[in-house]
Design a protein around this motif. Structure first.
Motif, PDB file in Angstrom:
ATOM      1  N   GLY A 141      80.597  35.389  -5.047  1.00 51.72           N
ATOM      2  CA  GLY A 141      80.219  36.707  -4.507  1.00 51.72           C
ATOM      3  C   GLY A 141      78.961  37.193  -5.202  1.00 51.72           C
ATOM      4  O   GLY A 141      78.252  36.399  -5.844  1.00 51.72           O
ATOM      5  N   THR A 142      78.676  38.477  -5.090  1.00 49.19           N
ATOM      6  CA  THR A 142      77.468  38.976  -5.735  1.00 49.19           C
ATOM      7  C   THR A 142      77.764  39.386  -7.178  1.00 49.19           C
ATOM      8  O   THR A 142      78.831  39.919  -7.478  1.00 49.19           O
ATOM      9  N   VAL A 143      76.818  39.101  -8.036  1.00 50.20           N
ATOM     10  CA  VAL A 143      76.916  39.549  -9.428  1.00 50.20           C
ATOM     11  C   VAL A 143      75.650  40.337  -9.750  1.00 50.20           C
ATOM     12  O   VAL A 143      74.600  40.100  -9.162  1.00 50.20           O
ATOM     13  N   THR A 144      75.792  41.292 -10.650  1.00 50.25           N
ATOM     14  CA  THR A 144      74.641  42.111 -11.012  1.00 50.25           C
ATOM     15  C   THR A 144      74.160  41.741 -12.400  1.00 50.25           C
ATOM     16  O   THR A 144      74.925  41.785 -13.371  1.00 50.25           O
ATOM     17  N   GLU A 145      72.914  41.333 -12.459  1.00 54.68           N
ATOM     18  CA  GLU A 145      72.276  41.044 -13.746  1.00 54.68           C
ATOM     19  C   GLU A 145      71.649  42.349 -14.228  1.00 54.68           C
ATOM     20  O   GLU A 145      70.825  42.941 -13.509  1.00 54.68           O
ATOM     21  N   VAL A 146      72.051  42.800 -15.390  1.00 55.65           N
ATOM     22  CA  VAL A 146      71.569  44.097 -15.884  1.00 55.65           C
ATOM     23  C   VAL A 146      70.494  43.865 -16.950  1.00 55.65           C
ATOM     24  O   VAL A 146      70.737  43.207 -17.956  1.00 55.65           O
ATOM     25  N   PHE A 147      69.300  44.392 -16.705  1.00 50.28           N
ATOM     26  CA  PHE A 147      68.214  44.273 -17.686  1.00 50.28           C
ATOM     27  C   PHE A 147      68.198  45.475 -18.618  1.00 50.28           C
ATOM     28  O   PHE A 147      67.773  45.383 -19.758  1.00 50.28           O
ATOM     29  N   ASP A 148      68.609  46.625 -18.071  1.00 51.64           N
ATOM     30  CA  ASP A 148      68.600  47.866 -18.853  1.00 51.64           C
ATOM     31  C   ASP A 148      69.827  48.682 -18.434  1.00 51.64           C
ATOM     32  O   ASP A 148      69.861  49.214 -17.324  1.00 51.64           O
ATOM     33  N   PRO A 149      70.830  48.770 -19.319  1.00 51.09           N
ATOM     34  CA  PRO A 149      72.082  49.446 -18.931  1.00 51.09           C
ATOM     35  C   PRO A 149      71.980  50.975 -18.944  1.00 51.09           C
ATOM     36  O   PRO A 149      72.933  51.648 -18.542  1.00 51.09           O
ATOM     37  N   ALA A 150      70.839  51.502 -19.370  1.00 48.67           N
ATOM     38  CA  ALA A 150      70.733  52.974 -19.445  1.00 48.67           C
ATOM     39  C   ALA A 150      70.900  53.574 -18.054  1.00 48.67           C
ATOM     40  O   ALA A 150      70.266  53.112 -17.102  1.00 48.67           O
ATOM     41  N   PRO A 151      71.757  54.583 -17.937  1.00 47.95           N
ATOM     42  CA  PRO A 151      71.870  55.239 -16.623  1.00 47.95           C
ATOM     43  C   PRO A 151      70.598  56.013 -16.306  1.00 47.95           C
ATOM     44  O   PRO A 151      69.881  56.432 -17.214  1.00 47.95           O
ATOM     45  N   TYR A 152      70.318  56.187 -15.013  1.00 48.13           N
ATOM     46  CA  TYR A 152      69.183  57.032 -14.646  1.00 48.13           C
ATOM     47  C   TYR A 152      69.452  58.464 -15.089  1.00 48.13           C
ATOM     48  O   TYR A 152      70.596  58.916 -15.087  1.00 48.13           O
ATOM     49  N   ASP A 153      68.399  59.150 -15.466  1.00 48.78           N
ATOM     50  CA  ASP A 153      68.529  60.564 -15.810  1.00 48.78           C
ATOM     51  C   ASP A 153      68.592  61.350 -14.500  1.00 48.78           C
ATOM     52  O   ASP A 153      67.557  61.652 -13.886  1.00 48.78           O
ATOM     53  N   MET A 154      69.813  61.695 -14.096  1.00 49.23           N
ATOM     54  CA  MET A 154      70.005  62.315 -12.781  1.00 49.23           C
ATOM     55  C   MET A 154      69.357  63.697 -12.702  1.00 49.23           C
ATOM     56  O   MET A 154      69.088  64.192 -11.607  1.00 49.23           O
ATOM     57  N   GLN A 155      69.093  64.293 -13.883  1.00 51.43           N
ATOM     58  CA  GLN A 155      68.446  65.619 -13.894  1.00 51.43           C
ATOM     59  C   GLN A 155      67.010  65.539 -13.372  1.00 51.43           C
ATOM     60  O   GLN A 155      66.426  66.549 -12.979  1.00 51.43           O
ATOM     61  N   GLN A 156      66.452  64.336 -13.412  1.00 50.46           N
ATOM     62  CA  GLN A 156      65.052  64.182 -12.986  1.00 50.46           C
ATOM     63  C   GLN A 156      64.911  63.976 -11.477  1.00 50.46           C
ATOM     64  O   GLN A 156      63.803  63.983 -10.946  1.00 50.46           O
ATOM     65  N   LEU A 157      66.044  63.755 -10.809  1.00 44.32           N
ATOM     66  CA  LEU A 157      65.974  63.516  -9.365  1.00 44.32           C
ATOM     67  C   LEU A 157      65.734  64.826  -8.617  1.00 44.32           C
ATOM     68  O   LEU A 157      66.211  65.887  -9.044  1.00 44.32           O
ATOM     69  N   ILE A 158      65.018  64.725  -7.507  1.00 53.19           N
ATOM     70  CA  ILE A 158      64.795  65.928  -6.683  1.00 53.19           C
ATOM     71  C   ILE A 158      65.358  65.687  -5.276  1.00 53.19           C
ATOM     72  O   ILE A 158      65.315  64.573  -4.762  1.00 53.19           O
ATOM     73  N   PRO A 159      65.912  66.752  -4.672  1.00 55.79           N
ATOM     74  CA  PRO A 159      66.463  66.588  -3.318  1.00 55.79           C
ATOM     75  C   PRO A 159      65.349  66.526  -2.278  1.00 55.79           C
ATOM     76  O   PRO A 159      64.324  67.190  -2.425  1.00 55.79           O
ATOM     77  N   VAL A 160      65.582  65.736  -1.258  1.00 46.65           N
ATOM     78  CA  VAL A 160      64.629  65.658  -0.149  1.00 46.65           C
ATOM     79  C   VAL A 160      65.347  66.215   1.085  1.00 46.65           C
ATOM     80  O   VAL A 160      65.960  65.478   1.853  1.00 46.65           O
ATOM     81  N   GLU A 161      65.290  67.527   1.214  1.00 45.89           N
ATOM     82  CA  GLU A 161      65.948  68.187   2.351  1.00 45.89           C
ATOM     83  C   GLU A 161      64.995  68.125   3.535  1.00 45.89           C
ATOM     84  O   GLU A 161      63.834  68.555   3.421  1.00 45.89           O
ATOM     85  N   VAL A 162      65.472  67.598   4.635  1.00 43.28           N
ATOM     86  CA  VAL A 162      64.577  67.372   5.782  1.00 43.28           C
ATOM     87  C   VAL A 162      65.277  67.704   7.094  1.00 43.28           C
ATOM     88  O   VAL A 162      66.503  67.695   7.180  1.00 43.28           O
ATOM     89  N   LYS A 163      64.475  67.929   8.102  1.00 40.65           N
ATOM     90  CA  LYS A 163      64.973  68.132   9.464  1.00 40.65           C
ATOM     91  C   LYS A 163      65.151  66.779  10.151  1.00 40.65           C
ATOM     92  O   LYS A 163      64.443  65.813   9.838  1.00 40.65           O
ATOM     93  N   ALA A 164      66.037  66.756  11.140  1.00 39.52           N
ATOM     94  CA  ALA A 164      66.178  65.558  11.972  1.00 39.52           C
ATOM     95  C   ALA A 164      64.815  65.192  12.546  1.00 39.52           C
ATOM     96  O   ALA A 164      64.059  66.070  12.960  1.00 39.52           O
ATOM     97  N   GLY A 165      64.501  63.899  12.553  1.00 41.12           N
ATOM     98  CA  GLY A 165      63.212  63.439  13.058  1.00 41.12           C
ATOM     99  C   GLY A 165      62.214  63.155  11.945  1.00 41.12           C
ATOM    100  O   GLY A 165      61.159  62.559  12.181  1.00 41.12           O
ATOM    101  N   THR A 166      62.561  63.552  10.713  1.00 44.22           N
ATOM    102  CA  THR A 166      61.675  63.283   9.572  1.00 44.22           C
ATOM    103  C   THR A 166      61.826  61.833   9.126  1.00 44.22           C
ATOM    104  O   THR A 166      62.930  61.285   9.124  1.00 44.22           O
ATOM    105  N   LEU A 167      60.708  61.237   8.765  1.00 45.61           N
ATOM    106  CA  LEU A 167      60.724  59.907   8.154  1.00 45.61           C
ATOM    107  C   LEU A 167      60.433  60.061   6.664  1.00 45.61           C
ATOM    108  O   LEU A 167      59.430  60.681   6.285  1.00 45.61           O
ATOM    109  N   VAL A 168      61.326  59.506   5.845  1.00 49.25           N
ATOM    110  CA  VAL A 168      61.066  59.420   4.407  1.00 49.25           C
ATOM    111  C   VAL A 168      60.795  57.948   4.111  1.00 49.25           C
ATOM    112  O   VAL A 168      61.673  57.099   4.329  1.00 49.25           O
TER     113      VAL A 168
END
Ligand code: AKG
Length: 283
Positions: free
Chosen positions: A205-232
């Motif tokens: 099956g699939t295995v994940t090779e981890v190069f850096d186990p540090a979790p992402y800093d979720m505080q740095q993420l920003i929401p992308v609120e969009v209307k239907a029809g928007t392309l991100v």
């Protein structure tokens, strides 16, 4: 035909993503949603829930399933974890039970094929720097009301590895997406960070090779609120995430992943095309 402005080109290079409101007109959004409803009705009539699998990016159980691993060249549904009760019976209407369907909508479904292969998209992808575009993977992500699952923070390059990295995601909102119904969140400029993991297909099956186990800093993420029809559009190296949908409104999206044919596609990526369905570009 879209002609990216200097600011948009800079945003793509610096931030790793681009938001293009009204890229898809409302009649086209409706056409896709109608087609999705039709496909879901077909699954509801034909599918034994025993056959299908739950798709959860937080539990990763699907990654070992043949239902998932053999879905790269077909259109196949995957259930939400929360769609079943303790006895394994569906506890929501079928139309609200699916997590996603994929992963070759652009090659197997005529409506999505037509939508995915337009001169406008070809032109955009060329401006985003893809020299020899190949349409690799496509999905409808349902994120249904109340039970829509979290999509764990990840980069698409982890799963669709090319050397050098080339995958880009084109994410089309088919409903208005808000923080309440589980919009995309992205890590601006996160595509400049080294990739932290790589998923490989092995005999087990699939295995994940981890190069850096540090979790992402979720505080740095920003929401992308969009209307239907928007392309991100976003780089395959950009960390992105979406929250569970606990609201009462659906948050559908169609997502198309494109690689550059001038790069080397990894032989141990989970998604491998059969010889009779080679990857194609926009024509
Ligand atoms: O639609 C979502 O919630 C996640 C989409 C995603 O991970 C992708 O398009 O690569």
């Amino acid at each position: 035909m879209i002609d990216l402005t200097t600011d948009q080109r800079s945003a793509w290079a610096d931030q790793g993503f681009l938001v293009l409101p009204n890229f898809v007109d409302q009649p086209s959004v409706e056409k896709l949603n109608t087609r999705i409803d039709h496909l879901v009705d077909g699954f509801a009539a034909d599918l034994s829930t025993q056959d299908a699998t739950v798709f959860s990016t937080t539990q990763q159980s699907h990654a070992q399933d043949d239902w998932f691993l053999s879905s790269g060249a077909v259109v196949r549904p995957f259930f939400e974890d929360g769609a079943f009760d303790d006895d394994g019976k569906l506890c929501v209407p079928f139309a609200e039970a699916l997590n996603k369907m994929g992963h070759a909508m652009h090659d197997r479904d005529p409506v999505f094929d037509h939508f995915s292969r337009t001169p406008d998209l070809a032109n955009l992808v060329s401006q985003l720097g893809v020299a020899d575009p190949l349409l690799l993977q496509s999905m409808v992500i349902f994120k249904p009301p109340r039970i829509g699952g979290e999509v764990a923070c990840h980069t698409d390059h982890t799963f669709l590895w090319t050397d050098p990295p080339s995958v880009i995601g084109l994410w089309f909102a088919l409903d208005d997406a808000t923080v309440d119904n589980g919009c995309l969140w992205v890590l601006p400029s996160g595509h400049n960070q080294p990739v932290r993991s790589r998923s490989r297909l092995t005999a087990a099956g699939t295995v994940t090779e981890v190069f850096d186990p540090a979790p992402y800093d979720m505080q740095q993420l920003i929401p992308v609120e969009v209307k239907a029809g928007t392309l991100v559009a976003f780089s395959g190296l950009l960390p992105h995430w979406s929250a569970p949908n606990t609201s009462t409104t659906a948050r559908r999206a169609y997502t198309l992943h494109i690689i550059d044919g001038t790069t080397q596609y990894a032989a141990d990526n989970w998604l491998q095309r059969p010889r009779d369905l080679p990857l194609r570009g926009f024509s």
